[in-house]
Design an enzyme around this catalytic site. Structure first.
Site, PDB file in Angstrom:
ATOM      1  N   LYS A  85      56.192 118.884  84.280  1.00 56.86           N
ATOM      2  CA  LYS A  85      56.936 118.982  85.549  1.00 56.86           C
ATOM      3  C   LYS A  85      56.246 118.088  86.566  1.00 56.86           C
ATOM      4  O   LYS A  85      55.024 118.133  86.711  1.00 56.86           O
ATOM      5  CB  LYS A  85      56.928 120.445  85.995  1.00 56.86           C
ATOM      6  CG  LYS A  85      57.348 120.685  87.437  1.00 56.86           C
ATOM      7  CD  LYS A  85      57.519 122.178  87.696  1.00 56.86           C
ATOM      8  CE  LYS A  85      57.436 122.504  89.163  1.00 56.86           C
ATOM      9  NZ  LYS A  85      57.807 123.872  89.497  1.00 56.86           N
TER      10      LYS A  85
HETATM   11  C1  R5P Z   1      53.792 124.622  91.964  1.00 59.89           C
HETATM   12  O1  R5P Z   1      52.682 124.536  92.263  1.00 59.89           O
HETATM   13  C2  R5P Z   1      54.393 125.863  91.522  1.00 59.89           C
HETATM   14  O2  R5P Z   1      54.846 125.735  90.239  1.00 59.89           O
HETATM   15  C3  R5P Z   1      55.337 126.346  92.530  1.00 59.89           C
HETATM   16  O3  R5P Z   1      55.034 127.644  92.876  1.00 59.89           O
HETATM   17  C4  R5P Z   1      56.793 126.165  92.346  1.00 59.89           C
HETATM   18  O4  R5P Z   1      57.181 125.860  91.068  1.00 59.89           O
HETATM   19  C5  R5P Z   1      57.282 125.158  93.314  1.00 59.89           C
HETATM   20  O5  R5P Z   1      58.667 125.114  93.407  1.00 59.89           O
HETATM   21  P1  R5P Z   1      59.354 124.360  94.619  1.00 59.89           P
HETATM   22  O6  R5P Z   1      58.416 123.286  95.058  1.00 59.89           O
HETATM   23  O7  R5P Z   1      60.615 123.794  94.054  1.00 59.89           O
HETATM   24  O8  R5P Z   1      59.610 125.362  95.685  1.00 59.89           O
END
Ligand code: R5P
Length: 293
Positions: free
Chosen positions: A203
């Site tokens: 990711k």
């Molecule tokens: C990243 O550090 C983590 O995986 C997060 O808590 C999360 O996946 C972030 O998602 P978003 O940036 O789309 O809110």
């Protein structure tokens, strides 16, 4: 007891047809074992080869994030629209109905809160518990260039070894430190290192310049991270560009659950990711769904 007469007449071996052998649909995943591929097919949709993952694991380092105060009320109604859910085992057990998600990607690293050095993570769950929870994959943060870079890589490689033993894929999550430049060069480095050291998928954040070189140089599927909340049209445009430039889908959190209309937004994201609908059209779909009672 089954009737044993005429058994030979009933058999049809289709001797004129070679045995079917379907190639697995995901990049770089053909040599994985059946269980691993089956789990990946609970995350990525076999028809499009892509995924819309809903990320709600933020609480593992920052507590009750805006939009995630009540997972039972805010997130559970969105589950029918998510291919997979990325979360901690605590929220899974306490707040998610076992019949709801197709695939779950469990946060398996953690330790420091936002009050401390975030790269100082360790493995935060046992494989046995992931199996007990029927996880489709495990997620681990990788801090390339961070203070605890080597430790975070070792967290990942240890989870990959354990995951390979039991058929559970590992998602390497690119974590960008505060002072690091978010450009294609950095993400090429981070994604490639994760894949080389065994991550089954990766990711990473989207960058406007050269994102296609990040996906092209990574031998396993790359999923676009959502990042901070953007206006809906911008978030849909970013998702559109990412999949057009080679991402195998998105893992979005705040851009969905902090939207004015989260259910409308995730459905619009699905249109972009799975059907290649252009951002303007997807935004219209979002507005239409939002206006419905
Ligand atoms: C990243 O550090 C983590 O995986 C997060 O808590 C999360 O996946 C972030 O998602 P978003 O940036 O789309 O809110």
């Amino acid at each position: 007891m089954a009737d044993r007469d005429d058994l030979s007449n009933a058999k049809n071996f289709h001797l004129d047809m070679p045995a079917r052998s379907e190639p697995f649909f995901l990049k770089g995943s053909q040599s994985l074992d059946w269980g691993m591929q089956n789990r990946l097919a609970r995350i990525f949709h076999p028809a499009s080869g892509r995924t819309v993952m809903l990320a709600i694991d933020h609480g593992y380092f920052q507590g009750p994030t805006t939009g995630l105060e009540r997972v039972d009320l805010n997130i559970v109604p969105l589950l029918p629209f998510a291919d997979a859910l990325m979360l901690t085992r605590g929220i899974l057990r306490s707040s998610i109905p076992p019949s709801a998600p197709r695939g779950t990607v469990l946060r398996a690293s953690g330790g420091p809160s936002i009050l401390k050095e975030l790269s100082n993570e360790q493995i935060a769950m046992d494989l046995e518990d992931a199996i007990r929870l029927n996880a489709a994959a495990l997620a681990v943060q990788v801090f390339i260039g961070g203070e605890f870079e080597t430790q975070s890589i070792h967290n990942m490689t240890r989870l990959v070894d354990a995951g390979n033993r039991y058929g559970i894929p590992v998602l390497g999550v690119t974590a960008v430190g505060k002072n690091m430049t978010r450009d294609a060069r950095y993400f090429r480095l981070a994604c490639r290192i994760s894949a080389e050291l065994g991550a089954h998928f990766v990711k990473t954040y989207y960058v406007e310049e050269g994102f296609e070189t990040v996906t092209a140089s990574c031998p396993v599927p790359v999923i676009m991270a959502g990042g901070k909340k953007l206006p809906e049209l911008e978030a849909l445009t970013m998702a559109y560009n990412a999949v057009r430039e080679g991402a195998a889908g998105v893992d979005m959190g705040r851009n969905i659950f902090q939207s004015d209309a989260p259910a409308a937004m995730i459905q619009a994201v699905r249109k972009v990711v799975h059907e290649g609908v252009k951002p303007d059209e997807a935004f219209e779909i979002y507005r239409e769904l939002k206006s419905k009672p």
